[in-house]
Enzyme design. Sequence first.
Site, PDB file in Angstrom:
ATOM      1  N   THR A   1      33.377  39.717  39.854  1.00  0.00           N
ATOM      2  CA  THR A   1      32.117  40.280  39.330  1.00  0.00           C
ATOM      3  C   THR A   1      32.426  40.971  37.994  1.00  0.00           C
ATOM      4  OG1 THR A   1      32.373  42.280  40.663  1.00  0.00           O
ATOM      5  CG2 THR A   1      31.003  40.527  41.582  1.00  0.00           C
TER       6      THR A   1
ATOM      7  N   LYS B   1      39.341  40.386  44.775  1.00  0.00           N
ATOM      8  CA  LYS B   1      38.481  40.754  43.648  1.00  0.00           C
ATOM      9  C   LYS B   1      38.179  42.242  43.799  1.00  0.00           C
ATOM     10  CE  LYS B   1      34.590  41.369  43.170  1.00  0.00           C
ATOM     11  NZ  LYS B   1      33.820  42.674  43.036  1.00  0.00           N
TER      12      LYS B   1
ATOM     13  N   THR C   1      38.934  47.494  52.355  1.00  0.00           N
ATOM     14  CA  THR C   1      39.357  47.074  51.030  1.00  0.00           C
ATOM     15  C   THR C   1      38.236  46.380  50.301  1.00  0.00           C
ATOM     16  OG1 THR C   1      40.867  45.658  49.845  1.00  0.00           O
ATOM     17  CG2 THR C   1      40.223  44.939  52.026  1.00  0.00           C
TER      18      THR C   1
ATOM     19  N   GLU D   1      37.560  49.502  36.245  1.00  0.00           N
ATOM     20  CA  GLU D   1      36.592  49.475  35.141  1.00  0.00           C
ATOM     21  C   GLU D   1      37.004  50.449  34.043  1.00  0.00           C
ATOM     22  OE1 GLU D   1      32.737  47.933  37.694  1.00  0.00           O
ATOM     23  OE2 GLU D   1      33.031  50.084  37.438  1.00  0.00           O
TER      24      GLU D   1
ATOM     25  N   ASN E   1      29.227  51.161  33.538  1.00  0.00           N
ATOM     26  CA  ASN E   1      28.375  51.570  34.651  1.00  0.00           C
ATOM     27  C   ASN E   1      27.060  52.219  34.259  1.00  0.00           C
ATOM     28  OD1 ASN E   1      29.806  50.774  37.081  1.00  0.00           O
ATOM     29  ND2 ASN E   1      31.449  51.955  36.132  1.00  0.00           N
TER      30      ASN E   1
ATOM     31  N   SER F   1      24.876  47.022  39.043  1.00  0.00           N
ATOM     32  CA  SER F   1      25.747  46.424  40.061  1.00  0.00           C
ATOM     33  C   SER F   1      25.390  46.968  41.427  1.00  0.00           C
ATOM     34  CB  SER F   1      27.205  46.718  39.756  1.00  0.00           C
ATOM     35  OG  SER F   1      27.513  48.072  40.030  1.00  0.00           O
TER      36      SER F   1
END
Lengths: 405, 405
Positions: free
Chosen positions: A159, A185, A196, A277, A400, A405
């Site tokens: 993503t 991912k 996780t 991120e 963000n 998301s």
Amino acid sequence: MAVSPLAPAAFPDLPQIGGVRFSSAAAGVRYKGRTDVMLAVIDPGSTVAGVFTRSATRSAPVLDCEAKLAAPASEGGYAFLVNSGNSNAFTGSAGETAVHGLTAATSAATGVPEANILTASTGVIGEPLPWERIRDALDGLNGSLAPDGIAGAARAIMTTDTFPKGASAEVQVGGKAVRIAGMAKGSGMIAPDMATMLVYIFTDAAYDRAALQALLRRLTDRTFNCITVDSDTSTSDSLLMAATGASGVDATGDDAFAEALEGVMLDLAHQVVRDGEGATKFVEIAVTGAEDDADARKVAMAIANSPLVKTAIAGEDPNWGRIVMAVGKSGAKADRDLLSIRLGETLVAEKGWVSPDYREEAGAAYMKQQELVIGVDLGLGQGSAKAWTCDLTHGYIEINADYRS
Amino acid sequence: MAVSPLAPAAFPDLPQIGGVRFSSAAAGVRYKGRTDVMLAVIDPGSTVAGVFTRSATRSAPVLDCEAKLAAPASEGGYAFLVNSGNSNAFTGSAGETAVHGLTAATSAATGVPEANILTASTGVIGEPLPWERIRDALDGLNGSLAPDGIAGAARAIMTTDTFPKGASAEVQVGGKAVRIAGMAKGSGMIAPDMATMLVYIFTDAAYDRAALQALLRRLTDRTFNCITVDSDTSTSDSLLMAATGASGVDATGDDAFAEALEGVMLDLAHQVVRDGEGATKFVEIAVTGAEDDADARKVAMAIANSPLVKTAIAGEDPNWGRIVMAVGKSGAKADRDLLSIRLGETLVAEKGWVSPDYREEAGAAYMKQQELVIGVDLGLGQGSAKAWTCDLTHGYIEINADYRS
């Protein structure tokens, strides 16, 4: 988006795992012009175990997987179907309809019984999953299954990830080689709680199902549950592992196998942090001398989650006072005067104050490295733990404050 | 630094509290060209109570205050001495030397017994406090004490604060008026745990010492312990309150007084959030329908601390999926299908999914406001709680990746 500066040079060369085939496709779930669905089909005779998020608002696919893995094992092989772009979380009864629609269609396409179809979805929360688009891609996915398809599959589940994540090991069990290959991912909403991100691991060893489940839980606590990007826990975290037995070797209870598996899991966990991120630094927090391991983990995670520690790292500031602050707020037993703090090999603070030999220039020089180790010794007992995190940068805010998301 | 866009228009006009005098001075602790020490001297016959950080790495002044307030009360009035620029935290035995040096010097200058001198320090952690500079300012501080000095005192204790914080109330107790006036500082490292930032509150009511201590603890849990800027807890959080009795009224156990005091504390707590580092939005999280109040508080604080929720607010994105995520990770009992979420008055999600009447444009328009209310009803019971936070912006990263605090 630019690839993380902490990314490995290339996707690793993963071994093929006998009994597993992969494919991927562009179904247009949300993204255009990139693959967003992966299918893995696992031969009959394999065992599968899984670990999932403990979020109270788990996604529909997570609830379906948990129910299926809690039931007695059934014959006929397994399939994993995973899409990116939409998490099918908090989508009410429409979420369940989508999961059942997809598991029925996957069973029809692959011949695997529906009770053995395990799905996952990752991406935006709260929007209906356009599952018919994935259904319409299933015949193509089934027709293109291949033993070497894992790299493409790892790419299809990304993503906000900036690179696909894979890891592998080969280990001798009873004098014969078995192989482990995994993919993951994840880059945001990363603070797995007893679970996780999306992680898929395959081995050609055989492994008893209940024993595999117990092994996965234990190793998850030491790998994926010790990483954090932003202290937020996903509604969709899932780890699935399949043991096909194609090697003819049963690895149940084998220590070397468990160690190799832990290495694969830790490698994947570290890759998730490296793709955090906005990350520009990869940071290990190593805590020793705690009263017990649980206290050590509290301290390590408090440091790893502290926005003030993470912004200091972003600013390359050897601000060990913020590390003291995070130790203090962790809830673990600590004594200011027994605590010592190291940046790499450099002793910074001890006996309740800055070390007499410490020079700020040494700390400042160390903080310019891309890979950092913060060492904290509590001086109380034998408890130890490690955690891994990244820095908190403008990149995190950019991603963000804009990305839905 | 620019004043926070969420700041009040001006410092409030605080009433003078009989029995308390204030002064401030520029001692050059760290900053140049601004005041950085405040002294408050409180007349004999007053009672004092305090609440402090529960950090395991509490600062030397906090440890000294805790010991003094745990001892039986002694005669002779009180003094509060507070500096900004250096927190005297994690400074080993030198920290204790500094505290004792300052309390002895303050006693010599003011005539208040050393057992009743309560100090606090706020600023950088781990650097020696140049306490002699403060000592040398004490005669000047004592000579300039004045009943109307509270505004100057509130300014002297600022660090990364962009505005001084004050609040007051006047309340009738037994038909006679008593007054409460308070000041606070704080804008980063804000997630008080059973305590608060630096807060000083004064009243001319009399109040029994043990009862005042109990009242402060109870009200702190509903005010300062319900705010968060960055989930980090300071080593120096301190709240002190003095009741001088100069009004001739004893307010011990009076409900109207407790309510007025809670209002002053909440006002100061909100001002700390309004000065949150980098803040551009003031956000109330109102949780209802939890199994109990403790669960409601867990949910409210999980939302208020979530970096993903706070960056969505910064981006004016009505991303309610991230609110669902935060509910899920909070550890509180929750049922996806009973949960409802409101942005202001707008029902966004209910029954496990987006509300059929919700339109994204309505949410997007609401998020442009500077003051936001996020409502979460868990649909389980009668538990409720509120928390207050701000958004997470580039400003926070700028302040903390550069500023050594």
